[in-house]
Design an enzyme around this catalytic site. Structure first.
Site, mmCIF file in Angstrom:
data_model
loop_
_atom_site.group_PDB
_atom_site.id
_atom_site.type_symbol
_atom_site.label_atom_id
_atom_site.label_comp_id
_atom_site.label_asym_id
_atom_site.label_seq_id
_atom_site.Cartn_x
_atom_site.Cartn_y
_atom_site.Cartn_z
ATOM 1 N N TYR A 24 -28.655 14.893 70.870
ATOM 2 C CA TYR A 24 -28.637 13.515 70.363
ATOM 3 C C TYR A 24 -29.562 12.671 71.236
ATOM 4 O O TYR A 24 -29.153 11.737 71.898
ATOM 5 C CB TYR A 24 -27.192 12.982 70.390
ATOM 6 C CG TYR A 24 -26.921 11.871 69.398
ATOM 7 C CD1 TYR A 24 -26.901 12.118 68.034
ATOM 8 C CD2 TYR A 24 -26.677 10.565 69.833
ATOM 9 C CE1 TYR A 24 -26.648 11.111 67.121
ATOM 10 C CE2 TYR A 24 -26.417 9.547 68.925
ATOM 11 C CZ TYR A 24 -26.399 9.834 67.570
ATOM 12 O OH TYR A 24 -26.151 8.829 66.665
ATOM 13 N N GLY A 25 -30.851 13.080 71.240
ATOM 14 C CA GLY A 25 -31.838 12.393 72.080
ATOM 15 C C GLY A 25 -32.878 11.684 71.247
ATOM 16 O O GLY A 25 -32.569 11.085 70.208
ATOM 17 N N HIS A 107 -40.239 20.984 65.777
ATOM 18 C CA HIS A 107 -41.500 21.409 66.387
ATOM 19 C C HIS A 107 -41.507 22.936 66.309
ATOM 20 O O HIS A 107 -40.464 23.571 66.518
ATOM 21 C CB HIS A 107 -41.540 20.906 67.839
ATOM 22 C CG HIS A 107 -42.802 21.194 68.601
ATOM 23 N ND1 HIS A 107 -44.011 21.511 68.010
ATOM 24 C CD2 HIS A 107 -43.043 21.204 69.944
ATOM 25 C CE1 HIS A 107 -44.930 21.695 68.951
ATOM 26 N NE2 HIS A 107 -44.361 21.522 70.121
ATOM 27 N N GLY A 132 -39.015 9.409 67.382
ATOM 28 C CA GLY A 132 -37.753 9.190 66.695
ATOM 29 C C GLY A 132 -37.477 7.727 66.361
ATOM 30 O O GLY A 132 -36.993 7.397 65.276
ATOM 31 N N SER A 250 -68.367 -5.942 67.163
ATOM 32 C CA SER A 250 -69.708 -6.511 67.283
ATOM 33 C C SER A 250 -70.769 -5.423 67.085
ATOM 34 O O SER A 250 -70.499 -4.230 67.290
ATOM 35 C CB SER A 250 -69.879 -7.127 68.681
ATOM 36 O OG SER A 250 -69.903 -6.096 69.658
HETATM 37 P P1 NAP Z 1 -34.746 15.160 74.243
HETATM 38 O O1 NAP Z 1 -34.445 13.773 73.784
HETATM 39 O O2 NAP Z 1 -35.547 15.323 75.496
HETATM 40 O O3 NAP Z 1 -33.412 15.982 74.463
HETATM 41 C C1 NAP Z 1 -32.425 16.061 73.435
HETATM 42 C C2 NAP Z 1 -31.054 16.191 74.060
HETATM 43 O O4 NAP Z 1 -30.876 17.451 74.664
HETATM 44 C C3 NAP Z 1 -30.753 15.205 75.142
HETATM 45 O O5 NAP Z 1 -30.235 14.033 74.561
HETATM 46 C C4 NAP Z 1 -29.768 15.938 76.057
HETATM 47 O O6 NAP Z 1 -28.504 15.347 75.896
HETATM 48 C C5 NAP Z 1 -29.729 17.358 75.486
HETATM 49 N N1 NAP Z 1 -29.744 18.388 76.504
HETATM 50 C C6 NAP Z 1 -30.548 18.457 77.611
HETATM 51 N N2 NAP Z 1 -30.269 19.577 78.305
HETATM 52 C C7 NAP Z 1 -29.282 20.232 77.624
HETATM 53 C C8 NAP Z 1 -28.566 21.429 77.834
HETATM 54 N N3 NAP Z 1 -28.821 22.219 78.897
HETATM 55 N N4 NAP Z 1 -27.610 21.776 76.942
HETATM 56 C C9 NAP Z 1 -27.343 21.008 75.879
HETATM 57 N N5 NAP Z 1 -27.982 19.844 75.625
HETATM 58 C C10 NAP Z 1 -28.946 19.472 76.479
HETATM 59 O O7 NAP Z 1 -35.451 15.990 73.065
HETATM 60 P P2 NAP Z 1 -36.426 15.419 71.934
HETATM 61 O O8 NAP Z 1 -37.606 14.749 72.538
HETATM 62 O O9 NAP Z 1 -35.602 14.722 70.914
HETATM 63 O O10 NAP Z 1 -36.962 16.792 71.327
HETATM 64 C C11 NAP Z 1 -36.174 17.565 70.425
HETATM 65 C C12 NAP Z 1 -37.099 18.324 69.503
HETATM 66 O O11 NAP Z 1 -37.836 17.383 68.722
HETATM 67 C C13 NAP Z 1 -38.139 19.161 70.234
HETATM 68 O O12 NAP Z 1 -38.352 20.341 69.492
HETATM 69 C C14 NAP Z 1 -39.382 18.285 70.209
HETATM 70 O O13 NAP Z 1 -40.612 18.980 70.290
HETATM 71 C C15 NAP Z 1 -39.217 17.674 68.834
HETATM 72 N N6 NAP Z 1 -39.981 16.438 68.633
HETATM 73 C C16 NAP Z 1 -39.906 15.438 69.545
HETATM 74 C C17 NAP Z 1 -40.637 14.243 69.335
HETATM 75 C C18 NAP Z 1 -40.537 13.097 70.308
HETATM 76 O O14 NAP Z 1 -41.155 12.069 70.047
HETATM 77 N N7 NAP Z 1 -39.807 13.193 71.408
HETATM 78 C C19 NAP Z 1 -41.425 14.092 68.198
HETATM 79 C C20 NAP Z 1 -41.451 15.130 67.253
HETATM 80 C C21 NAP Z 1 -40.723 16.295 67.494
HETATM 81 P P3 NAP Z 1 -27.436 15.135 77.087
HETATM 82 O O15 NAP Z 1 -28.165 15.207 78.405
HETATM 83 O O16 NAP Z 1 -26.886 13.786 76.821
HETATM 84 O O17 NAP Z 1 -26.472 16.250 76.889
HETATM 85 MG MG MG Z 2 -45.669 16.978 70.240
#
Ligand code: NAP
Ligand code: MG
Length: 335
Positions: A24-25, A107, A132, A250
């Site tokens: 939930y990030g 991703h 997000g 310009s």
């Molecule tokens: P994130 O916010 O960095 O992390 C998501 C969540 O993972 C955190 O809220 C954390 O929650 C939890 N977490 C961390 N370590 C953990 C563990 N050991 N066990 C269980 N939960 C854990 O991730 P994100 O940036 O949303 O990325 C998620 C996916 O979306 C990736 O595949 C990324 O490439 C993709 N994506 C990201 C973006 C972007 O803008 N960031 C854009 C497009 C696609 P808690 O610490 O609260 O437990």
């Molecule tokens: Mg990227």
């Protein structure tokens, strides 16, 4: 190329599906909220007591743990950090998944570079093209963000329909879904980050700023010219294309930029880009990053620290301090 819209998708295919958003990030929260607002059955899966869990509770979800989330999911949106996905999948998710379930990624990283392989479930990709926060904001405004869509494994026979329905629920198909493969998405996304968005552009700005300082210019003036005005130009070419941007700047800027500025991108730099590409395409970058993330996280920390200490960051604080957080000027004594 076929561009998918809401006309190509039916949310009703998910009527009896429980969607579990794991993590939930940055992406997890906006995606869970958009899918819930689209009328889908959404459960959040997170680490108990941590910040993601607390935010989910505050948003009205009743979160479950990681293993439990995997057990409950018909569609699992796997939105944990890429560098942890392979390990968490192997230790906590894989053995708990239901037959006929689907894992949806934002991703292509983990599947493209072999961290996650599964013949037993659908592997689908719905990658919104933006952060997000923008995904949520656009959804609430009745719009959306375009996304890339792919299927790596179609166990259920309806993997593509499921991917399109998720994309629709996120609001992405209000704009458009572009077909791709996990590999194409992963390699191009990482290449774009390194060559342009998070490396090429930032490196170019730093080098130009440093040159002006070496030639005796003040940090604030150098910052205005090489950094602050970038957003104005990017907004222009995002809205109008490069040629459209040249029409409203310009003649001096258009002539100098086209005739001389772009010549900076010469042979050696293109060779460097080829190296970046090959390192990513061969999987070497993914192996290096996964190893560093788990064995020596201090390397990224040290790179971040060095950047924070740069002169351009100090100049930036002064310039950004002229405006409040909404971009309005701060009224200051003596002005
Ligand atoms: P994130 O916010 O960095 O992390 C998501 C969540 O993972 C955190 O809220 C954390 O929650 C939890 N977490 C961390 N370590 C953990 C563990 N050991 N066990 C269980 N939960 C854990 O991730 P994100 O940036 O949303 O990325 C998620 C996916 O979306 C990736 O595949 C990324 O490439 C993709 N994506 C990201 C973006 C972007 O803008 N960031 C854009 C497009 C696609 P808690 O610490 O609260 O437990
Ligand atoms: Mg990227």
């Amino acid at each position: 190329m076929k561009i998918y819209t809401d006309k190509d998708s039916s949310l009703s295919i998910l009527d009896k599906s429980r969607i579990v958003v794991m993590g939930y990030g940055n992406q997890g929260r906006p995606q869970a909220l958009n899918l819930r607002d689209s009328g889908l059955d959404v459960t959040v899966s997170a680490r108990k007591g941590r910040s993601g869990w607390k935010k989910a509770v505050a948003d009205g979800f009743a979160p479950v743990g990681i293993e439990e989330g995997a057990r409950l999911a018909d569609i699992l949106l796997f939105l944990l950090p890429d560098e942890l996905q392979g390990k968490i999948y192997k230790e906590k998710v894989s053995e708990n998944l239901r037959k006929g379930a689907a894992i949806s990624f934002a991703h292509g990283f983990s599947v493209a570079f072999g961290e996650i392989e599964s013949a037993a479930v659908d592997l689908i990709l719905v990658a919104p093209k933006g952060q997000g926060e923008r995904l949520r904001k656009a959804y609430l405004e009745g719009s959306g963000l375009a996304c890339l869509i792919a299927v790596a494994n179609d166990e259920s026979g309806k993997a593509e329909k499921r991917a399109l329905a998720i994309a629709s629920g996120l609001g992405c198909l209000r704009v458009g879904g572009f077909p791709t493969t996990f590999r194409e998405e992963a390699v191009s996304d990482i290449f774009g980050e390194q060559a342009v968005l998070c490396g090429g552009v930032t490196g170019l700005i730093k080098a130009a700023y440093d040159l002006l300082l070496r030639r005796g210019f003040s940090p604030e003036v150098a910052y205005f010219e090489c950094f602050e005005e970038l957003k104005i130009i990017v907004d222009l070419f995002q809205q109008r294309g490069f040629a459209g941007m040249r029409d409203v700047i310009s003649g001096t800027a258009a002539y100098g930029g086209l005739k001389y500025g772009e010549k900076l991108i010469s042979g050696e730099m293109i060779e460097g880009m080829e190296e970046l590409f090959d390192r990513i395409d061969s999987g070497e970058f993914a192996r290096d990053w996964l190893e560093k993330a788990s064995e020596s996280p201090e390397e990224l920390e040290s790179l971040r620290r060095q950047e924070r200490e740069l002169s351009i960051e100090r100049a930036g604080k002064v310039v950004r301090g002229l405006y409040d957080k909404d971009g309005a000027p701060k009224t200051r004594e003596g002005t």
